[in-house]
Design an enzyme around this catalytic site. Structure first.
Site, PDB file in Angstrom:
ATOM      1  CG  LEU A   1      -9.927  -3.528 -17.121  1.00 55.50           C
ATOM      2  CD1 LEU A   1     -10.166  -4.821 -17.897  1.00 55.50           C
ATOM      3  CD2 LEU A   1      -8.719  -2.790 -17.683  1.00 55.50           C
TER       4      LEU A   1
ATOM      5  CG  HIS B   1      -6.169   5.620  -8.387  1.00 56.29           C
ATOM      6  ND1 HIS B   1      -5.497   4.481  -8.015  1.00 56.29           N
ATOM      7  CD2 HIS B   1      -6.769   6.090  -7.255  1.00 56.29           C
ATOM      8  CE1 HIS B   1      -5.670   4.262  -6.726  1.00 56.29           C
ATOM      9  NE2 HIS B   1      -6.436   5.226  -6.243  1.00 56.29           N
TER      10      HIS B   1
END
Length: 346
Positions: free
Chosen positions: A126, A230
């Site tokens: 993605l 992240h």
């Protein structure tokens, strides 16, 4: 209009441009000509293949800006992971160390290597171009895969996983890798990540620590990022959690990013999607209904977009001629729909 479609043979240059923007830690799409061509060709073969049960098919979809003829993002689904090459995760566990004589009771976290997700389907790859990170394009890109899976359930496994990008800094340095992986592999995180991305994974089995790892022996910086994502990946994690995915203690062996899981039939967008028939009318421009994902029922010509719709008592929805053309549907066709938002806060 923003539309999701299967990647096409002439999308190579566009795919490579996206690969150059992904950055360190994005294992499944690196700027490598061989890798990019291989991903594209495997996807073309998957869509052309007749499938009765999931194998190693790899499906890639692009988000296309039809007005500007630009590919703005990419997403993918792996039908079954680890079937020909081992699929590794760390699993977070707990051990109790105690001594009655000393009156000491210590709970210690451990990491062990597993192949527990072998055969699971994975939603992956993605990436949304930074210029398009607005107007719910990320939701369309991510959730469109669930309408495809709902339409063709025989192509996918009962359990679906997603590996989320772990923590690394702007220079691609991962605290977890520096605290653990480097001691066994003696290479930089970016090099290990790149080799994995281009399919050269033999070194993992050769050099991976085989025994239980006590996390309290790792540097504090490595311990603190176990199971964390992240910052750029946090919105994607929240979105998938709202769809029913959960973290169950599995993580990536390189950056310790969480691997989240869900049962196929418990994913909200799959479970709640349903068929309606369409009417095509310019008046649909004035609809103020809830924003929905809408997809056709084709395999090789799959199309998915989003539009506000109102469903009437006859199980009909109205869409504009522009939406119909981009979805490649005609008056009276059946389409699959589901509300874009889960309505859940996580």
């Amino acid at each position: 209009m923003m539309i999701i479609r299967p990647i096409a043979a002439d999308d190579y240059d566009r795919l490579y441009e996206l690969a150059e923007k992904t950055g360190p830690g994005f294992t499944s799409l690196q700027p490598n000509e061989k890798l990019v061509r291989n991903r594209l060709e495997k996807s073309l073969a998957a869509f052309a293949k007749e499938v009765k049960e999931p194998g190693e098919e790899s499906y890639l979809f692009v988000l296309e800006d039809t007005e500007n003829d630009r590919v703005a993002g990419i997403c993918g689904i792996m039908a079954g992971v680890g079937l020909s090459e081992a699929w590794y995760n760390y699993r977070l566990g707990t051990l109790m160390h105690s001594s009655r004589e000393l009156n000491v009771h210590n709970v210690v976290n451990t990491l062990s290597i597993t192949n527990d997700h072998t055969g699971c389907s994975e939603i992956c790859t993605l990436f949304l171009d930074p210029d398009y990170r607005h107007s719910k394009n990320g939701s369309l890109l991510s959730k469109s895969r669930f309408l495809f899976m709902a339409e063709f359930p025989q192509r996918f496994a009962e359990t679906v996983i997603a590996e989320m990008r772990g923590i690394s800094d702007k220079d691609g340095i991962s605290p977890f890798w520096e605290g653990l992986g480097r001691h066994f592999f003696s290479i930089d995180f970016s090099k290990a990540d790149y080799l994995t991305g281009i399919g050269e994974k033999v070194f993992i089995a050769e050099l991976m620590p085989k025994h239980l790892i006590y996390t309290n022996l790792l540097p504090k910086s490595a311990q603190e990022v176990i199971g964390k994502v992240h910052e750029n990946t946090l919105p994607a994690l929240k979105m998938l959690e709202a769809e029913g995915f959960r973290y169950e203690g599995y993580m990536d062996i390189f950056d310790a990013g969480p691997t989240i899981t869900a049962r196929f039939d418990e994913i909200r967008a799959i479970r709640e999607s349903h068929y309606v028939k369409i009417r095509i009318s310019e008046e649909a421009h004035h609809q103020s209904g809830e924003l929905h994902l809408i997809s056709n029922t084709s395999l090789e010509n799959f199309r998915c977009g989003m539009s506000p719709i109102t469903q009437d008592k006859q199980n009909l929805i109205y869409i504009t001629p522009t939406v119909a053309a981009n979805l490649q549907v005609e008056e009276g066709d059946s389409v699959r729909v589901v509300p874009l938002s889960s309505g859940r806060r996580v």
